[in-house]
Each structure stands twice: as structure tokens, then as C-alpha cells.
Write an enzyme that holds these catalytic residues in place. Structure first.
Site, PDB file in Angstrom:
ATOM      1  N   ASP A 191      75.619  20.462  15.567  1.00 49.23           N
ATOM      2  CA  ASP A 191      74.351  20.083  16.202  1.00 49.23           C
ATOM      3  C   ASP A 191      73.225  20.044  15.165  1.00 49.23           C
ATOM      4  O   ASP A 191      73.236  20.800  14.190  1.00 49.23           O
ATOM      5  CB  ASP A 191      74.030  21.121  17.295  1.00 49.23           C
ATOM      6  CG  ASP A 191      73.025  20.598  18.299  1.00 49.23           C
ATOM      7  OD1 ASP A 191      72.623  19.417  18.202  1.00 49.23           O
ATOM      8  OD2 ASP A 191      72.624  21.368  19.188  1.00 49.23           O
TER       9      ASP A 191
ATOM     10  N   ASN B 266      77.011  12.615  26.019  1.00 47.25           N
ATOM     11  CA  ASN B 266      76.312  11.870  24.957  1.00 47.25           C
ATOM     12  C   ASN B 266      76.123  10.381  25.279  1.00 47.25           C
ATOM     13  O   ASN B 266      75.328   9.699  24.629  1.00 47.25           O
ATOM     14  CB  ASN B 266      77.026  12.018  23.605  1.00 47.25           C
ATOM     15  CG  ASN B 266      76.846  13.381  22.971  1.00 47.25           C
ATOM     16  OD1 ASN B 266      77.686  13.863  22.212  1.00 47.25           O
ATOM     17  ND2 ASN B 266      75.738  14.038  23.271  1.00 47.25           N
TER      18      ASN B 266
HETATM   19  C1  FPP Z   1      74.516  16.468  17.656  1.00 49.16           C
HETATM   20  O1  FPP Z   1      73.314  16.371  16.938  1.00 49.16           O
HETATM   21  C2  FPP Z   1      75.507  15.629  17.007  1.00 49.16           C
HETATM   22  C3  FPP Z   1      76.185  14.619  17.616  1.00 49.16           C
HETATM   23  C4  FPP Z   1      76.008  14.264  19.028  1.00 49.16           C
HETATM   24  C5  FPP Z   1      77.141  13.799  16.864  1.00 49.16           C
HETATM   25  C6  FPP Z   1      77.999  14.538  15.893  1.00 49.16           C
HETATM   26  C7  FPP Z   1      78.784  13.575  15.116  1.00 49.16           C
HETATM   27  C8  FPP Z   1      79.066  13.706  13.799  1.00 49.16           C
HETATM   28  C9  FPP Z   1      78.660  14.866  12.993  1.00 49.16           C
HETATM   29  C10 FPP Z   1      79.868  12.663  13.099  1.00 49.16           C
HETATM   30  C11 FPP Z   1      81.079  12.262  13.891  1.00 49.16           C
HETATM   31  C12 FPP Z   1      81.953  11.435  13.100  1.00 49.16           C
HETATM   32  C13 FPP Z   1      83.247  11.126  13.398  1.00 49.16           C
HETATM   33  C14 FPP Z   1      84.002  10.351  12.464  1.00 49.16           C
HETATM   34  C15 FPP Z   1      83.935  11.597  14.604  1.00 49.16           C
HETATM   35  P1  FPP Z   1      72.026  15.809  17.669  1.00 49.16           P
HETATM   36  O2  FPP Z   1      71.944  14.344  17.448  1.00 49.16           O
HETATM   37  O3  FPP Z   1      72.027  16.215  19.097  1.00 49.16           O
HETATM   38  O4  FPP Z   1      70.880  16.538  16.895  1.00 49.16           O
HETATM   39  P2  FPP Z   1      69.453  16.942  17.483  1.00 49.16           P
HETATM   40  O5  FPP Z   1      69.740  17.981  18.538  1.00 49.16           O
HETATM   41  O6  FPP Z   1      68.775  17.511  16.278  1.00 49.16           O
HETATM   42  O7  FPP Z   1      68.833  15.706  18.008  1.00 49.16           O
END
Ligand code: FPP
Length: 255
Positions: free
Chosen positions: A34, A82
Site C-alpha cells: 500500500d 480496486n
Molecule cells: C495500493 O496503493 C496499491 C495497489 C492497489 C496496487 C499494487 C500493485 C503493484 C505494487 C504492482 C502490481 C504489479 C503486478 C505485476 C501484479 P494505493 O494506490 O492504494 O496507494 P495510496 O493509498 O497511497 O493511494
């Protein structure tokens, strides 16, 4: 021959670190990655730049876990919730597996990594499903560390799906309601015969499970850090593992 020698030399520093953490590593480590969006915001970058940095961090963490000798790693890459994000962000996230596996698949195969996916991959865009199938095919004979990508995964949906799967056995006459035990039910979950996670890490300061492995994490240890996922270095991982090693796990008993 020379290649093998170089590989051994390159591995040496990690082997030393592995020794210091040896003894009680989680058999299954699960990570809620996250903070990608905040990481990007703090740099004045668009959110997708944070996801890209998060993907690069994921690659490094897989290497770190393999070198440390962690047998199974599950990464929460995309939840059933998501989909509520803006369409361009969802599309970007759905393209990341192609970029990731195109650049990583050879190294993963070389390391003997068995890639698996949990979650309803049948609902992913066709191009994402294609890379999922190609990756499964390329790593199906590997027998090293298991890396499980949770893609379109939700714990509640998984439990409902497991319940339906067992109900189908009953309807088909291959099981009766009395056969249902926790162990039998567990076999119907997407994690199947994998061990339950011993340790769940969540980055970015949030302290919740967000529908991740809600059955499997019943006795997991939790470790939270304010570090944002793209900044989750090997040092932070080792800090989590050391704290895990210091925890007393009683599983409801006295010892
Ligand atoms: C949460 O951070 C992260 C995600 C929803 C996506 C995670 C995905 C990756 C790390 C890469 C995946 C790659 C592959 C190849 C499967 P957020 O966007 O919610 O962060 P925030 O809370 O700061 O907005």
C-alpha cells in the site's frame, strides 16, 4: 562454469544476512503493498508513476525473499474493490502484469519460482488473462519458492466460492454435510494446500486487512509500517522478519 562462480560470489553478502535471520522465518509471508499513490503525490508525480515504482519494488522483494529462503510469498496486487478506481488507473494496473512478466519471467524461471494467482482471474481483461496463463505455463515445472499474486482477489468472495464448491460436491453425492471440516473447507479456497500466512505485512501506515486472506490469516502475526510500498527496502523487510522472530505465538494455547 564462470557464470556459476559469479552467481555464487554475487550471493555471498545475502548468504551472510540469511544466516543472521535463520531459524524462524515465516513459511508464508503475505504483503499488502500500500502507498503507491501517496508515494507519487509526494513527488508531484501522477499515481501511475507510484504503481510503476511499486512494481519495481515488488521485483526486488521477490528476490529478497528468495535469497532469504522464504518458501511462499503472497502479494496483494489488485483487490475486488480496486475496480472502483478511475478507469485509467484500473487500465494501467491491468497492463502492469504484462510489463512485469515480460521483463522478469526469465529470472523467475531461473530462480525456480513457481508463480500462482489467487482471485477471479476470469474477470480480468483478456490481455491480462493471457499473461497470467503464459506465466503459469512457463513456471509450472519450477520447484522453488512460490510467489502468489492476488489479482482481482477478495477474501469474502473466495469464501463464498469455496462454500459453493463444497456444496457442488454434496449435490453430486461425493460428500455429505457431515464431511465438512475446517481442513476440508480450506482445500476449496484458492490457496488450497499452501500453509496459512505466518506473517502479514502492510505498508503505508494503514492498519486493516482490507479483505485479504481473511480465512487464512486467522492466526497470522501482523506487522505495520509507515513506509510506503515503493520505499520498502530489504532493511525494512528484515526489520519485520526480526520482529516476527521475537513474537510468541501460542495459537490460543499456553505455549
Ligand atoms: C495500493 O496503493 C496499491 C495497489 C492497489 C496496487 C499494487 C500493485 C503493484 C505494487 C504492482 C502490481 C504489479 C503486478 C505485476 C501484479 P494505493 O494506490 O492504494 O496507494 P495510496 O493509498 O497511497 O493511494
Amino acid at each position: 562454469m564462470l557464470n556459476r562462480l559469479f552467481a555464487r560470489i554475487r550471493k555471498r553478502p545475502h548468504e551472510k544476512e540469511r544466516f543472521s535471520l535463520e531459524g524462524n522465518l515465516p513459511a508464508h509471508l503475505a504483503i499488502i503493498m500500500d502507498g503507491n499513490g501517496r508515494w507519487a503525490n509526494r513527488r508531484g508525480l501522477p499515481r501511475f508513476a507510484g504503481h510503476h515504482a511499486g512494481m519495481k519494488r515488488m521485483r526486488q522483494v521477490i528476490r529478497d525473499c528468495d535469497e532469504l529462503g522464504i518458501p511462499c510469498l503472497t502479494l496483494y496486487a489488485f483487490s475486488t474493490e480496486n475496480w472502483k478506481r478511475p478507469q485509467d488507473e484500473v487500465e494501467y494496473l491491468m497492463r502492469l502484469p504484462e510489463e512485469f512478466f515480460a521483463s522478469e519471467i526469465d529470472e523467475l524461471v531461473e530462480r525456480g519460482v513457481r508463480v500462482r494467482f489467487i482471485g477471479d482471474t476470469s474477470k480480468l481483461p483478456q490481455h491480462t488473462q493471457d499473461i497470467v496463463h503464459r506465466t503459469l505455463e512457463r513456471t509450472k515445472d519450477s520447484n522453488g519458492m512460490i510467489v502468489n499474486f492476488a489479482l482481482n482477489y477478495g477474501g469474502r468472495a473466495e469464501i463464498v466460492s469455496a462454500a459453493k464448491s463444497f456444496a457442488r460436491e454434496v449435490a453430486a453425492g461425493t460428500a455429505t454435510w457431515d464431511d465438512l471440516t475446517e481442513e476440508r473447507f480450506q482445500q476449496h479456497l484458492s490457496t488450497g494446500s499452501l500453509p496459512d500466512p505466518d506473517l502479514v505485512i502492510r505498508t503505508s501506515g494503514e492498519m486493516r486487512l482490507s479483505n485479504f486472506l481473511i480465512w487464512q490469516a486467522a492466526y497470522a502475526e501482523f506487522w505495520f509500517t509507515d513506509v510506503l510500498w515503493p520505499d520498502f527496502t530489504r532493511d525494512v523487510l528484515e526489520q519485520a522478519l526480526r520482529e516476527f522472530q521475537g513474537r510468541k505465538r501460542r495459537f490460543g494455547g499456553l505455549k
